[in-house]
Design a protein around this motif. Structure first.
Motif, PDB file in Angstrom:
ATOM      1  N   GLY A  82      -1.534   0.171  -9.378  1.00  0.00           N
ATOM      2  CA  GLY A  82      -1.386   1.488  -8.776  1.00  0.00           C
ATOM      3  C   GLY A  82      -2.474   2.434  -9.233  1.00  0.00           C
ATOM      4  O   GLY A  82      -2.994   3.235  -8.445  1.00  0.00           O
ATOM      5  N   TYR A  96       1.594   6.202  -5.782  1.00  0.00           N
ATOM      6  CA  TYR A  96       1.135   4.911  -6.279  1.00  0.00           C
ATOM      7  C   TYR A  96       2.123   4.293  -7.255  1.00  0.00           C
ATOM      8  O   TYR A  96       2.925   4.975  -7.885  1.00  0.00           O
ATOM      9  CB  TYR A  96      -0.233   5.076  -6.959  1.00  0.00           C
ATOM     10  N   ALA A 131      -5.994  -0.166  -1.392  1.00  0.00           N
ATOM     11  CA  ALA A 131      -4.878  -0.662  -2.197  1.00  0.00           C
ATOM     12  C   ALA A 131      -5.345  -1.887  -2.972  1.00  0.00           C
ATOM     13  O   ALA A 131      -5.845  -2.841  -2.380  1.00  0.00           O
ATOM     14  CB  ALA A 131      -3.685  -0.995  -1.329  1.00  0.00           C
ATOM     15  N   PRO A 135       0.823  -1.206   0.000  1.00  0.00           N
ATOM     16  CA  PRO A 135       0.000   0.000   0.000  1.00  0.00           C
ATOM     17  C   PRO A 135       0.861   1.262   0.000  1.00  0.00           C
ATOM     18  O   PRO A 135       2.046   1.228   0.329  1.00  0.00           O
ATOM     19  CB  PRO A 135      -0.789  -0.113   1.313  1.00  0.00           C
ATOM     20  N   VAL A 136       0.244   2.364  -0.373  1.00  0.00           N
ATOM     21  CA  VAL A 136       0.967   3.632  -0.356  1.00  0.00           C
ATOM     22  C   VAL A 136       1.301   4.020   1.080  1.00  0.00           C
ATOM     23  O   VAL A 136       0.625   3.617   2.023  1.00  0.00           O
ATOM     24  CB  VAL A 136       0.129   4.755  -1.012  1.00  0.00           C
ATOM     25  N   SER A 182      -5.650   1.590  -7.294  1.00  0.00           N
ATOM     26  CA  SER A 182      -5.565   2.107  -5.918  1.00  0.00           C
ATOM     27  C   SER A 182      -5.804   3.606  -5.905  1.00  0.00           C
ATOM     28  O   SER A 182      -6.525   4.129  -5.044  1.00  0.00           O
ATOM     29  CB  SER A 182      -4.189   1.783  -5.328  1.00  0.00           C
ATOM     30  N   THR A 184      -7.371   3.421   3.708  1.00  0.00           N
ATOM     31  CA  THR A 184      -6.598   3.655   2.493  1.00  0.00           C
ATOM     32  C   THR A 184      -6.772   2.422   1.619  1.00  0.00           C
ATOM     33  O   THR A 184      -6.525   1.307   2.069  1.00  0.00           O
ATOM     34  CB  THR A 184      -5.109   3.858   2.814  1.00  0.00           C
TER      35      THR A 184
END
Length: 280
Positions: free
Chosen positions: A113, A107, A279, A95-96, A116, A277
Protein backbone atom coordinates in the motif's frame (compact mmCIF):
# COMPACT_ATOMS: atom_id res chain seq x y z
CA UNK A 1 15.12 16.83 2.50
CA UNK A 2 11.48 17.64 2.79
CA UNK A 3 8.93 18.45 0.16
CA UNK A 4 9.00 21.94 1.55
CA UNK A 5 12.71 22.10 0.83
CA UNK A 6 12.71 20.26 -2.47
CA UNK A 7 9.66 21.57 -4.17
CA UNK A 8 8.88 23.48 -7.32
CA UNK A 9 8.93 23.01 -11.06
CA UNK A 10 10.80 20.55 -13.18
CA UNK A 11 14.47 20.54 -12.41
CA UNK A 12 17.41 20.30 -14.78
CA UNK A 13 17.17 16.52 -14.70
CA UNK A 14 13.56 16.48 -15.85
CA UNK A 15 12.07 15.94 -12.40
CA UNK A 16 10.42 18.25 -9.94
CA UNK A 17 11.93 19.96 -6.96
CA UNK A 18 15.02 21.96 -6.20
CA UNK A 19 17.18 23.02 -3.29
CA UNK A 20 15.51 26.23 -2.28
CA UNK A 21 15.68 27.58 -5.82
CA UNK A 22 13.52 26.53 -8.73
CA UNK A 23 15.37 25.10 -11.69
CA UNK A 24 13.83 24.77 -15.12
CA UNK A 25 15.62 23.17 -18.03
CA UNK A 26 15.42 25.36 -21.11
CA UNK A 27 16.72 24.60 -24.62
CA UNK A 28 20.11 25.94 -25.68
CA UNK A 29 18.62 27.75 -28.62
CA UNK A 30 15.26 28.88 -29.92
CA UNK A 31 15.35 26.65 -32.97
CA UNK A 32 12.26 24.86 -34.17
CA UNK A 33 12.55 21.57 -32.34
CA UNK A 34 9.21 20.47 -33.78
CA UNK A 35 10.12 21.19 -37.38
CA UNK A 36 10.30 17.58 -38.49
CA UNK A 37 13.51 16.92 -36.58
CA UNK A 38 14.82 13.42 -36.80
CA UNK A 39 17.71 11.66 -35.10
CA UNK A 40 20.87 11.36 -37.14
CA UNK A 41 21.90 8.12 -38.73
CA UNK A 42 23.61 5.42 -36.66
CA UNK A 43 26.78 3.60 -37.59
CA UNK A 44 26.72 0.19 -39.21
CA UNK A 45 28.11 -1.37 -36.00
CA UNK A 46 25.12 0.04 -34.08
CA UNK A 47 22.80 -1.46 -36.68
CA UNK A 48 24.53 -4.83 -36.33
CA UNK A 49 24.16 -4.70 -32.55
CA UNK A 50 20.47 -3.89 -32.97
CA UNK A 51 19.95 -6.83 -35.34
CA UNK A 52 21.80 -9.20 -32.99
CA UNK A 53 19.72 -7.91 -30.10
CA UNK A 54 16.49 -8.58 -31.98
CA UNK A 55 17.63 -12.12 -32.82
CA UNK A 56 18.51 -12.77 -29.17
CA UNK A 57 15.10 -11.51 -28.06
CA UNK A 58 13.35 -13.73 -30.60
CA UNK A 59 15.33 -16.78 -29.48
CA UNK A 60 14.54 -16.00 -25.85
CA UNK A 61 10.85 -15.59 -26.68
CA UNK A 62 10.73 -18.92 -28.52
CA UNK A 63 12.52 -20.65 -25.63
CA UNK A 64 10.09 -19.12 -23.16
CA UNK A 65 7.09 -20.27 -25.22
CA UNK A 66 8.43 -23.83 -25.46
CA UNK A 67 9.74 -24.23 -21.91
CA UNK A 68 8.27 -26.55 -19.29
CA UNK A 69 6.77 -29.99 -19.64
CA UNK A 70 3.87 -29.04 -21.86
CA UNK A 71 1.61 -27.94 -19.01
CA UNK A 72 -0.54 -24.82 -19.20
CA UNK A 73 1.23 -23.12 -16.28
CA UNK A 74 -2.09 -22.39 -14.62
CA UNK A 75 -0.69 -23.29 -11.18
CA UNK A 76 1.63 -20.25 -11.20
CA UNK A 77 -1.10 -17.88 -12.28
CA UNK A 78 -3.65 -19.00 -9.74
CA UNK A 79 -2.35 -16.69 -6.98
CA UNK A 80 -2.20 -13.53 -9.09
CA UNK A 81 1.36 -14.16 -10.25
CA UNK A 82 2.84 -13.69 -6.77
CA UNK A 83 4.73 -16.97 -6.45
CA UNK A 84 8.20 -16.66 -7.95
CA UNK A 85 7.40 -13.19 -9.29
CA UNK A 86 10.13 -10.72 -10.18
CA UNK A 87 10.28 -7.56 -8.03
CA UNK A 88 8.60 -5.50 -10.75
CA UNK A 89 5.76 -7.93 -11.37
CA UNK A 90 2.29 -6.67 -10.47
CA UNK A 91 1.38 -7.89 -7.00
CA UNK A 92 -2.28 -8.64 -7.61
CA UNK A 93 -3.38 -6.54 -4.63
CA UNK A 94 -6.75 -4.84 -4.98
CA UNK A 95 -6.23 -1.30 -6.37
CA UNK A 96 -7.61 1.67 -4.50
CA UNK A 97 -11.22 2.59 -5.27
CA UNK A 98 -11.48 6.18 -4.02
CA UNK A 99 -10.12 9.56 -5.03
CA UNK A 100 -9.78 12.89 -3.24
CA UNK A 101 -8.65 16.01 -5.03
CA UNK A 102 -8.19 13.92 -8.14
CA UNK A 103 -5.60 11.73 -6.37
CA UNK A 104 -6.19 8.02 -5.63
CA UNK A 105 -6.55 7.40 -1.88
CA UNK A 106 -7.40 4.58 0.53
CA UNK A 107 -4.28 2.39 0.51
CA UNK A 108 -3.58 -0.83 2.34
CA UNK A 109 -1.73 -0.47 5.65
CA UNK A 110 1.31 -2.45 4.48
CA UNK A 111 4.41 -2.13 2.30
CA UNK A 112 2.50 -2.69 -0.93
CA UNK A 113 0.00 0.00 0.00
CA UNK A 114 2.88 2.37 0.75
CA UNK A 115 4.40 1.69 -2.68
CA UNK A 116 1.08 2.33 -4.41
CA UNK A 117 0.65 5.56 -2.47
CA UNK A 118 4.18 6.76 -3.27
CA UNK A 119 3.73 6.09 -7.00
CA UNK A 120 0.41 7.94 -7.19
CA UNK A 121 1.66 10.82 -5.05
CA UNK A 122 4.77 11.22 -7.21
CA UNK A 123 2.47 11.39 -10.24
CA UNK A 124 0.32 14.07 -8.63
CA UNK A 125 3.28 16.19 -7.50
CA UNK A 126 4.76 15.92 -10.99
CA UNK A 127 1.61 17.00 -12.84
CA UNK A 128 0.50 20.17 -14.58
CA UNK A 129 -2.11 20.70 -11.84
CA UNK A 130 0.68 21.81 -9.50
CA UNK A 131 1.05 25.00 -11.55
CA UNK A 132 -2.51 26.12 -10.74
CA UNK A 133 -2.90 27.40 -7.17
CA UNK A 134 -6.32 25.97 -6.32
CA UNK A 135 -5.47 22.55 -7.76
CA UNK A 136 -2.07 22.52 -6.05
CA UNK A 137 -3.68 23.22 -2.68
CA UNK A 138 -6.22 20.46 -3.24
CA UNK A 139 -3.48 17.94 -4.05
CA UNK A 140 -1.47 18.87 -0.97
CA UNK A 141 -4.55 18.77 1.23
CA UNK A 142 -5.10 15.22 0.04
CA UNK A 143 -1.62 13.73 0.23
CA UNK A 144 0.24 15.64 2.96
CA UNK A 145 0.56 14.49 6.53
CA UNK A 146 -1.47 16.92 8.70
CA UNK A 147 1.65 17.94 10.59
CA UNK A 148 3.50 18.77 7.37
CA UNK A 149 0.70 20.42 5.39
CA UNK A 150 1.35 24.08 6.25
CA UNK A 151 5.07 23.78 5.59
CA UNK A 152 4.54 22.02 2.27
CA UNK A 153 1.87 24.43 1.10
CA UNK A 154 3.86 27.57 1.87
CA UNK A 155 6.96 26.10 0.25
CA UNK A 156 5.21 25.12 -2.96
CA UNK A 157 3.39 28.46 -3.16
CA UNK A 158 6.70 30.28 -2.96
CA UNK A 159 8.21 28.15 -5.72
CA UNK A 160 5.30 28.39 -8.15
CA UNK A 161 5.67 32.16 -8.48
CA UNK A 162 4.46 34.36 -11.32
CA UNK A 163 8.09 34.79 -12.37
CA UNK A 164 8.55 31.05 -12.68
CA UNK A 165 5.36 30.62 -14.69
CA UNK A 166 6.44 33.38 -17.07
CA UNK A 167 9.86 31.78 -17.51
CA UNK A 168 8.26 28.48 -18.46
CA UNK A 169 5.93 30.26 -20.88
CA UNK A 170 2.67 30.03 -18.90
CA UNK A 171 0.22 32.74 -17.93
CA UNK A 172 0.08 34.04 -14.36
CA UNK A 173 -2.76 31.57 -13.75
CA UNK A 174 -0.68 28.59 -14.89
CA UNK A 175 -2.34 28.20 -18.29
CA UNK A 176 -0.60 27.53 -21.58
CA UNK A 177 -0.62 30.33 -24.17
CA UNK A 178 -3.19 30.18 -26.95
CA UNK A 179 -2.40 27.50 -29.51
CA UNK A 180 -0.18 25.53 -27.11
CA UNK A 181 -0.59 22.65 -24.69
CA UNK A 182 1.38 22.51 -21.46
CA UNK A 183 2.74 19.02 -20.76
CA UNK A 184 3.92 17.98 -17.31
CA UNK A 185 3.58 14.27 -16.57
CA UNK A 186 5.41 11.94 -14.22
CA UNK A 187 5.26 8.26 -15.15
CA UNK A 188 6.35 5.79 -12.45
CA UNK A 189 8.27 2.80 -13.79
CA UNK A 190 8.68 0.91 -10.54
CA UNK A 191 8.84 1.20 -6.76
CA UNK A 192 10.73 -0.32 -3.84
CA UNK A 193 10.58 0.04 -0.07
CA UNK A 194 13.93 0.97 1.48
CA UNK A 195 12.73 1.05 5.10
CA UNK A 196 9.46 0.56 6.93
CA UNK A 197 7.80 0.08 10.30
CA UNK A 198 4.19 -0.34 11.33
CA UNK A 199 3.24 3.27 10.58
CA UNK A 200 6.10 4.66 8.48
CA UNK A 201 7.66 3.80 5.15
CA UNK A 202 10.31 5.16 2.83
CA UNK A 203 9.68 4.32 -0.81
CA UNK A 204 11.76 4.99 -3.91
CA UNK A 205 9.85 5.61 -7.15
CA UNK A 206 11.73 5.34 -10.44
CA UNK A 207 10.10 7.73 -12.92
CA UNK A 208 10.09 8.88 -16.51
CA UNK A 209 8.80 12.39 -17.20
CA UNK A 210 7.43 14.60 -19.96
CA UNK A 211 7.73 18.38 -19.69
CA UNK A 212 7.34 21.33 -22.08
CA UNK A 213 5.01 23.24 -24.37
CA UNK A 214 3.63 22.05 -27.68
CA UNK A 215 3.13 24.51 -30.50
CA UNK A 216 5.03 25.35 -33.66
CA UNK A 217 6.41 28.54 -32.12
CA UNK A 218 7.39 26.96 -28.80
CA UNK A 219 11.04 27.34 -27.75
CA UNK A 220 10.42 24.90 -24.90
CA UNK A 221 9.47 21.66 -26.68
CA UNK A 222 8.32 18.61 -24.76
CA UNK A 223 11.31 16.60 -23.54
CA UNK A 224 11.67 13.48 -21.42
CA UNK A 225 13.76 12.81 -18.34
CA UNK A 226 14.51 10.10 -15.81
CA UNK A 227 14.77 10.41 -12.03
CA UNK A 228 14.08 8.61 -8.77
CA UNK A 229 11.87 10.17 -6.09
CA UNK A 230 12.22 9.09 -2.48
CA UNK A 231 8.96 9.54 -0.58
CA UNK A 232 8.75 9.33 3.22
CA UNK A 233 5.26 8.36 4.35
CA UNK A 234 3.40 8.28 7.63
CA UNK A 235 0.18 6.40 8.40
CA UNK A 236 -2.37 9.05 9.40
CA UNK A 237 -6.13 9.45 9.02
CA UNK A 238 -6.36 5.80 7.90
CA UNK A 239 -4.11 6.33 4.90
CA UNK A 240 -0.50 6.87 3.85
CA UNK A 241 0.46 10.56 3.90
CA UNK A 242 3.55 12.42 2.68
CA UNK A 243 6.05 13.72 5.22
CA UNK A 244 8.86 14.64 2.85
CA UNK A 245 10.50 13.76 -0.45
CA UNK A 246 13.82 13.98 -2.22
CA UNK A 247 15.02 13.31 -5.74
CA UNK A 248 18.04 12.16 -7.70
CA UNK A 249 18.75 11.79 -11.41
CA UNK A 250 18.39 8.42 -13.14
CA UNK A 251 18.70 5.54 -13.69
CA UNK A 252 18.64 6.77 -17.29
CA UNK A 253 18.55 4.36 -20.26
CA UNK A 254 20.13 5.02 -23.65
CA UNK A 255 17.82 6.96 -25.97
CA UNK A 256 16.31 4.89 -28.75
CA UNK A 257 16.24 5.56 -32.48
CA UNK A 258 12.57 6.55 -32.64
CA UNK A 259 11.92 9.61 -34.82
CA UNK A 260 10.85 12.76 -32.99
CA UNK A 261 7.13 13.46 -33.33
CA UNK A 262 5.72 16.78 -34.42
CA UNK A 263 4.08 19.29 -32.09
CA UNK A 264 0.52 18.47 -33.21
CA UNK A 265 1.04 14.75 -32.63
CA UNK A 266 2.44 15.32 -29.14
CA UNK A 267 -0.35 17.73 -28.18
CA UNK A 268 -3.03 15.37 -29.46
CA UNK A 269 -1.52 12.41 -27.60
CA UNK A 270 -1.44 14.29 -24.31
CA UNK A 271 -5.09 15.28 -24.67
CA UNK A 272 -6.31 11.83 -25.75
CA UNK A 273 -4.24 9.46 -23.60
CA UNK A 274 -5.29 9.49 -19.96
CA UNK A 275 -3.14 8.52 -17.02
CA UNK A 276 -3.34 5.55 -14.63
CA UNK A 277 -3.91 4.71 -11.02
CA UNK A 278 -0.80 2.84 -9.88
CA UNK A 279 -1.11 -0.24 -7.67
CA UNK A 280 1.89 -2.28 -6.55
Amino acid sequence: MSLGDEHGARGEDGGYGGTGQTRTRLPDGAGDAYGGARRGGRSSSRSLVTVVGVVVLLIAAIAFANRGDGGSGSDDAGDGGKAGSAPTTASGEQPVKTKAGGVPTGYAHNDQGAQSAAANYATALGSDSMFITAQRHEILQTIADPGALDRLRSGFDADYSAALLAKIGLTKDGDAPSGSTFVNRTLPVGTKVTSSSTDTATVEVWCNSLFGLTGESSTKPVTSGWFTVTVKLNWAEDDWKVLETSQKTGPTPVNGDDPVSGSDEIGKAVEEFGGFTYAR
